[in-house]
Design a protein around this motif. Sequence first.
Motif, PDB file in Angstrom:
ATOM      1  N   GLY A 103       7.896   5.338   1.253  1.00 40.49           N
ATOM      2  CA  GLY A 103       6.681   4.563   1.419  1.00 40.49           C
ATOM      3  C   GLY A 103       5.954   4.308   0.109  1.00 40.49           C
ATOM      4  O   GLY A 103       4.833   3.803   0.114  1.00 40.49           O
ATOM      5  N   LEU A 104       6.593   4.651  -1.031  1.00 42.53           N
ATOM      6  CA  LEU A 104       5.961   4.467  -2.334  1.00 42.53           C
ATOM      7  C   LEU A 104       6.636   3.406  -3.180  1.00 42.53           C
ATOM      8  O   LEU A 104       6.099   2.995  -4.208  1.00 42.53           O
ATOM      9  CB  LEU A 104       5.961   5.787  -3.116  1.00 42.53           C
ATOM     10  CG  LEU A 104       5.108   6.922  -2.543  1.00 42.53           C
ATOM     11  CD1 LEU A 104       5.320   8.187  -3.350  1.00 42.53           C
ATOM     12  CD2 LEU A 104       3.635   6.536  -2.544  1.00 42.53           C
ATOM     13  N   GLY A 105       7.821   2.969  -2.768  1.00 46.38           N
ATOM     14  CA  GLY A 105       8.606   2.071  -3.611  1.00 46.38           C
ATOM     15  C   GLY A 105       7.896   0.777  -3.941  1.00 46.38           C
ATOM     16  O   GLY A 105       7.779   0.391  -5.111  1.00 46.38           O
ATOM     17  N   LEU A 106       7.392   0.075  -2.935  1.00 46.40           N
ATOM     18  CA  LEU A 106       6.724  -1.197  -3.175  1.00 46.40           C
ATOM     19  C   LEU A 106       5.365  -0.999  -3.846  1.00 46.40           C
ATOM     20  O   LEU A 106       4.924  -1.854  -4.637  1.00 46.40           O
ATOM     21  CB  LEU A 106       6.561  -1.959  -1.868  1.00 46.40           C
ATOM     22  CG  LEU A 106       7.869  -2.404  -1.202  1.00 46.40           C
ATOM     23  CD1 LEU A 106       7.586  -3.130   0.107  1.00 46.40           C
ATOM     24  CD2 LEU A 106       8.679  -3.292  -2.136  1.00 46.40           C
ATOM     25  N   ALA A 107       4.703   0.119  -3.558  1.00 45.36           N
ATOM     26  CA  ALA A 107       3.447   0.413  -4.253  1.00 45.36           C
ATOM     27  C   ALA A 107       3.696   0.597  -5.749  1.00 45.36           C
ATOM     28  O   ALA A 107       2.918   0.132  -6.592  1.00 45.36           O
ATOM     29  CB  ALA A 107       2.797   1.671  -3.662  1.00 45.36           C
ATOM     30  N   ILE A 108       4.792   1.245  -6.096  1.00 44.86           N
ATOM     31  CA  ILE A 108       5.146   1.405  -7.512  1.00 44.86           C
ATOM     32  C   ILE A 108       5.431   0.053  -8.144  1.00 44.86           C
ATOM     33  O   ILE A 108       5.037  -0.218  -9.285  1.00 44.86           O
ATOM     34  CB  ILE A 108       6.353   2.356  -7.637  1.00 44.86           C
ATOM     35  CG1 ILE A 108       5.937   3.784  -7.270  1.00 44.86           C
ATOM     36  CG2 ILE A 108       6.943   2.306  -9.042  1.00 44.86           C
ATOM     37  CD1 ILE A 108       7.086   4.766  -7.234  1.00 44.86           C
ATOM     38  N   VAL A 109       6.109  -0.834  -7.411  1.00 47.15           N
ATOM     39  CA  VAL A 109       6.410  -2.160  -7.940  1.00 47.15           C
ATOM     40  C   VAL A 109       5.123  -2.895  -8.308  1.00 47.15           C
ATOM     41  O   VAL A 109       4.994  -3.452  -9.407  1.00 47.15           O
ATOM     42  CB  VAL A 109       7.221  -2.979  -6.907  1.00 47.15           C
ATOM     43  CG1 VAL A 109       7.356  -4.425  -7.379  1.00 47.15           C
ATOM     44  CG2 VAL A 109       8.597  -2.363  -6.710  1.00 47.15           C
ATOM     45  N   GLU A 120       0.835  -1.193   0.000  1.00 51.04           N
ATOM     46  CA  GLU A 120       0.000   0.000   0.000  1.00 51.04           C
ATOM     47  C   GLU A 120       0.875   1.249   0.000  1.00 51.04           C
ATOM     48  O   GLU A 120       2.042   1.222   0.397  1.00 51.04           O
ATOM     49  CB  GLU A 120      -0.926  -0.001   1.215  1.00 51.04           C
ATOM     50  CG  GLU A 120      -1.922  -1.139   1.223  1.00 51.04           C
ATOM     51  CD  GLU A 120      -2.799  -1.122   2.454  1.00 51.04           C
ATOM     52  OE1 GLU A 120      -2.718  -0.132   3.220  1.00 51.04           O
ATOM     53  OE2 GLU A 120      -3.560  -2.076   2.660  1.00 51.04           O
ATOM     54  N   ARG A 121       0.298   2.335  -0.458  1.00 50.64           N
ATOM     55  CA  ARG A 121       1.062   3.570  -0.582  1.00 50.64           C
ATOM     56  C   ARG A 121       1.296   4.218   0.788  1.00 50.64           C
ATOM     57  O   ARG A 121       0.385   4.282   1.609  1.00 50.64           O
ATOM     58  CB  ARG A 121       0.331   4.546  -1.511  1.00 50.64           C
ATOM     59  CG  ARG A 121       0.131   3.950  -2.898  1.00 50.64           C
ATOM     60  CD  ARG A 121      -0.701   4.817  -3.805  1.00 50.64           C
ATOM     61  NE  ARG A 121      -0.952   4.119  -5.066  1.00 50.64           N
ATOM     62  CZ  ARG A 121      -1.555   4.639  -6.119  1.00 50.64           C
ATOM     63  NH1 ARG A 121      -2.001   5.880  -6.059  1.00 50.64           N
ATOM     64  NH2 ARG A 121      -1.727   3.935  -7.216  1.00 50.64           N
ATOM     65  N   PHE A 122       2.520   4.679   0.985  1.00 52.34           N
ATOM     66  CA  PHE A 122       2.956   5.369   2.205  1.00 52.34           C
ATOM     67  C   PHE A 122       2.885   4.471   3.438  1.00 52.34           C
ATOM     68  O   PHE A 122       2.659   4.935   4.546  1.00 52.34           O
ATOM     69  CB  PHE A 122       2.134   6.639   2.450  1.00 52.34           C
ATOM     70  CG  PHE A 122       2.297   7.673   1.380  1.00 52.34           C
ATOM     71  CD1 PHE A 122       3.509   8.296   1.166  1.00 52.34           C
ATOM     72  CD2 PHE A 122       1.227   8.014   0.573  1.00 52.34           C
ATOM     73  CE1 PHE A 122       3.648   9.250   0.165  1.00 52.34           C
ATOM     74  CE2 PHE A 122       1.360   8.962  -0.420  1.00 52.34           C
ATOM     75  CZ  PHE A 122       2.577   9.580  -0.630  1.00 52.34           C
ATOM     76  N   VAL A 123       3.049   3.170   3.224  1.00 50.50           N
ATOM     77  CA  VAL A 123       3.076   2.241   4.361  1.00 50.50           C
ATOM     78  C   VAL A 123       4.526   1.894   4.665  1.00 50.50           C
ATOM     79  O   VAL A 123       5.286   1.509   3.782  1.00 50.50           O
ATOM     80  CB  VAL A 123       2.279   0.958   4.058  1.00 50.50           C
ATOM     81  CG1 VAL A 123       2.533  -0.093   5.127  1.00 50.50           C
ATOM     82  CG2 VAL A 123       0.789   1.284   3.997  1.00 50.50           C
ATOM     83  N   ARG A 124       4.913   2.047   5.931  1.00 52.23           N
ATOM     84  CA  ARG A 124       6.260   1.657   6.393  1.00 52.23           C
ATOM     85  C   ARG A 124       6.073   0.797   7.634  1.00 52.23           C
ATOM     86  O   ARG A 124       5.483   1.229   8.615  1.00 52.23           O
ATOM     87  CB  ARG A 124       7.109   2.880   6.753  1.00 52.23           C
ATOM     88  CG  ARG A 124       7.311   3.876   5.626  1.00 52.23           C
ATOM     89  CD  ARG A 124       8.253   4.984   6.106  1.00 52.23           C
ATOM     90  NE  ARG A 124       8.418   6.029   5.130  1.00 52.23           N
ATOM     91  CZ  ARG A 124       7.645   7.105   5.037  1.00 52.23           C
ATOM     92  NH1 ARG A 124       6.625   7.245   5.887  1.00 52.23           N
ATOM     93  NH2 ARG A 124       7.864   8.013   4.125  1.00 52.23           N
ATOM     94  N   LEU A 125       6.581  -0.408   7.559  1.00 51.16           N
ATOM     95  CA  LEU A 125       6.480  -1.266   8.736  1.00 51.16           C
ATOM     96  C   LEU A 125       7.461  -0.846   9.810  1.00 51.16           C
ATOM     97  O   LEU A 125       7.233  -1.044  10.990  1.00 51.16           O
ATOM     98  CB  LEU A 125       6.726  -2.720   8.335  1.00 51.16           C
ATOM     99  CG  LEU A 125       5.759  -3.289   7.286  1.00 51.16           C
ATOM    100  CD1 LEU A 125       6.046  -4.760   7.060  1.00 51.16           C
ATOM    101  CD2 LEU A 125       4.318  -3.082   7.720  1.00 51.16           C
TER     102      LEU A 125
END
Length: 427
Positions: A388-394, A371-376
């Motif tokens: 927080g956008l890297g994995l959402a872009i993937v 999800e966008r802007f999510v950091r665990l």
Amino acid sequence: MRITAAALAVVTIAFGVGAVAMVWTLERTLQASVAEQLSDELAALAEGVDAGTIQTAALVDRDDDVLVALRSSRGIVVNAPDAALLPVPTGADAIEAVVAGEHYVVVAADVADGAIVVGRSVREIDDAVWTATWLLAVAVPLAVVLIGTVVWIVVGRALAPVDRIRAQVDRLDVTALDRRVPTTGSGDEVDRLAGTMNRMLARVDDGVRARQRFVSDASHELRSPLATMRQFAELSRAHPETTTPGELADVVLGEGERMHGIVEGLLLLARLDEHGTQARRTVDLDDLAHAEASRVRSLGGIVDGTAIRVAPVAGDGRLLGRALRNLVDNAMRHAATRIAIGSVVRDGRAMAWVDDDGAGVAEGERERVFERFVRLDEARARDDGGSGLGLAIVREVARAHGGDAWVATSPLGGARFVLELPAAPTD
């Protein structure tokens, strides 16, 4: 209105043609019946005349509705004055004739000394046809009006729920997207329409809520670096002795780079949301994986690329490279000592993955990380420059190419992030 008008037009034409055909058939049937009766009577008369069993006086004394005329060389013998006006048919078939202003069916037969002509009035036939015509002239309009009324009521009742659905949906706005159209559960077309509208409203509601969360999160993310730069600037102006221009410049450059990354990621996600990917050419995921492995080594990281195999896909090389780089950067931030990169084609699917030996991702968080802007790990991600956008872009890049992205447990003990796409055909 259009359905009723169309139904009335079809029914009126059908009833009109049917009524005309019915009257015509009735008239022809009755006339054929009269002609058949006359033919039988004519045959009996002719046989009697030829045999001499029927005398001239007997013919003259007939007083029923049948006109009889016996024409011979000795003259004409009739049973009524109008019988002398009967025309003599040239053939054996019956004809219609007007005698003294009245319609007759006329038949004739040859006898030993001339011909005998018989005619019957069709007044009863005309009366029956006129009665049928009058009844149909009244019944057809009444039937058309009745059918039009029934069609109007039935169609109106059938379309009333559709109009209610339209009115309810028309009243909805952004503040009431959680409302739904009531369904009847009958399973008919209107009920399925209501279900479709509810599913559409649910998608719109989810999209609006996601956009609102996205805008809120983006505002928060951009506010943080701006606040940091402002605080350092105010501190430098109020207390010049506490910071140097170099330190202030480092903070501004660092936070500016972070803002640049956020804005760039937002623009990329917006383009993917709106247009997806348009450039389509063969891209080798293994080449992208080797390039990322070389980059990691140049940065002093430890990477294992022995699992990289040929994996061609059709897509946008720039976007796919960005997605794989995001996975590698994410792995480097969370790895304890090393990462591993691999690629393969299996069952028509091309996959590229990145492993790390970090703490991994809990199963309950494996969807949320995309999800966008999510950091665990909030503090760690901010310190490392994560937006927080890297994995959402993937994931968005993968789905724009007809694939997906997911996370599992890595053989190294950490997390394995997988980019899965349809494989391109190979020559």
